[in-house]
Design an enzyme around this catalytic site. Structure first.
Site, PDB file in Angstrom:
ATOM      1  N   LYS A 134      14.591   3.541  -8.401  1.00 23.03           N
ATOM      2  CA  LYS A 134      13.601   3.329  -7.338  1.00 23.03           C
ATOM      3  C   LYS A 134      12.189   3.607  -7.841  1.00 23.03           C
ATOM      4  O   LYS A 134      11.271   2.812  -7.600  1.00 23.03           O
ATOM      5  CB  LYS A 134      13.904   4.228  -6.141  1.00 23.03           C
ATOM      6  CG  LYS A 134      12.995   3.964  -4.947  1.00 23.03           C
ATOM      7  CD  LYS A 134      12.951   5.128  -3.982  1.00 23.03           C
ATOM      8  CE  LYS A 134      11.985   6.182  -4.478  1.00 23.03           C
ATOM      9  NZ  LYS A 134      11.723   7.245  -3.481  1.00 23.03           N
ATOM     10  N   ASP A 152      14.404   3.011  -0.583  1.00 24.85           N
ATOM     11  CA  ASP A 152      14.385   4.419  -0.167  1.00 24.85           C
ATOM     12  C   ASP A 152      15.185   4.547   1.123  1.00 24.85           C
ATOM     13  O   ASP A 152      15.867   3.608   1.549  1.00 24.85           O
ATOM     14  CB  ASP A 152      12.946   4.930  -0.016  1.00 24.85           C
ATOM     15  CG  ASP A 152      12.238   4.350   1.206  1.00 24.85           C
ATOM     16  OD1 ASP A 152      12.768   3.383   1.826  1.00 24.85           O
ATOM     17  OD2 ASP A 152      11.167   4.862   1.553  1.00 24.85           O
TER      18      ASP A 152
END
Length: 228
Positions: A134, A152
């Protein structure tokens, strides 16, 4: 609750996943200037701020990074910082010592392997301390301009409610969302869509009490709870 049409009776929620092209268009209108809320001036600051944002808010990170980068403005400076000094500065975020070790190690990795520069390379970024998929997607998408979905908690939650995925694993969520974009002929603008989904998750599609009554996606969302 079940949606109700004007004139009485009830109408079922939309069946099946929300159309990704419709969602992308409406998100574009709702959040035309979407960008990361982490304050940064270069790739190094964005990378460090993103690593620090784990398990805290962007606003809290923004409260300490001006002093952090004033004291240690680049990888070389941060790599040589005293851990106790960085820990003290990061104390308001919680886990100050852990965060300090992480970003000092990150800076040392940048210095040792990349001449102090942030690489535009997924594997190289993920090899650095504290950097996962991420975080690498945030940096490569936001700073280097690649179309990458950074998953997320907000992106995962909103995507599940839209019916785009049932997964909780971020990598599977990412793949399911990208597949949905292709299936529905949505623009391949994964980076900005991800930023818009994050804002939507923070402002409207909240974890405990989603504001379906004011949501621009309510009529296409299979999870919406609104009266009509």
């Amino acid at each position: 609750m079940t949606t109700k049409p004007a004139g009485g009776g009830s109408a079922a929620r939309p069946e099946g996943p929300a159309n990704a092209a419709v969602v992308a268009a409406r998100m574009g209108k709702a959040y035309p200037d979407a960008r990361t809320e982490l304050e940064h001036r270069d790739a190094f600051e964005l990378l460090v701020a993103t690593v620090l944002s784990a398990q805290t808010t962007d606003q809290r990170v923004n409260s300490v990074t001006p002093q952090l980068f004033a004291s240690w403005p680049d990888a070389r400076a941060l790599a040589g910082a005293a851990e106790q000094d960085v820990t003290a500065l990061l104390h308001p975020l919680g886990m100050g010592a852990t965060r300090a070790r992480r970003i000092i190690g990150l800076a040392q990795g940048l210095l040792a392997d990349h001449g102090g520069e942030v690489p535009d390379d997924q594997a190289a970024l993920e090899a650095l301390p504290g950097v996962g998929r991420k975080t690498a997607h945030v940096v490569r998408g936001t700073w280097f301009g690649h179309e990458l979905l950074a998953v997320d908690t907000h992106v995962g939650r909103v995507s599940r409610r839209l019916g785009w995925t049932e997964a909780t694993d971020p990598r599977r969520v990412e793949q399911d969302v990208l597949d949905r974009l292709r299936t529905d002929g949505a623009p391949a603008e994964a980076t900005v869509l991800g930023l818009r989904l994050i804002l939507h998750g923070r402002r409207v599609c909240l974890a405990r009490t989603p504001r379906c009554g004011t949501c621009t996606l309510a009529d296409v969302c299979p999870s919406a709870e609104v009266d009509r």
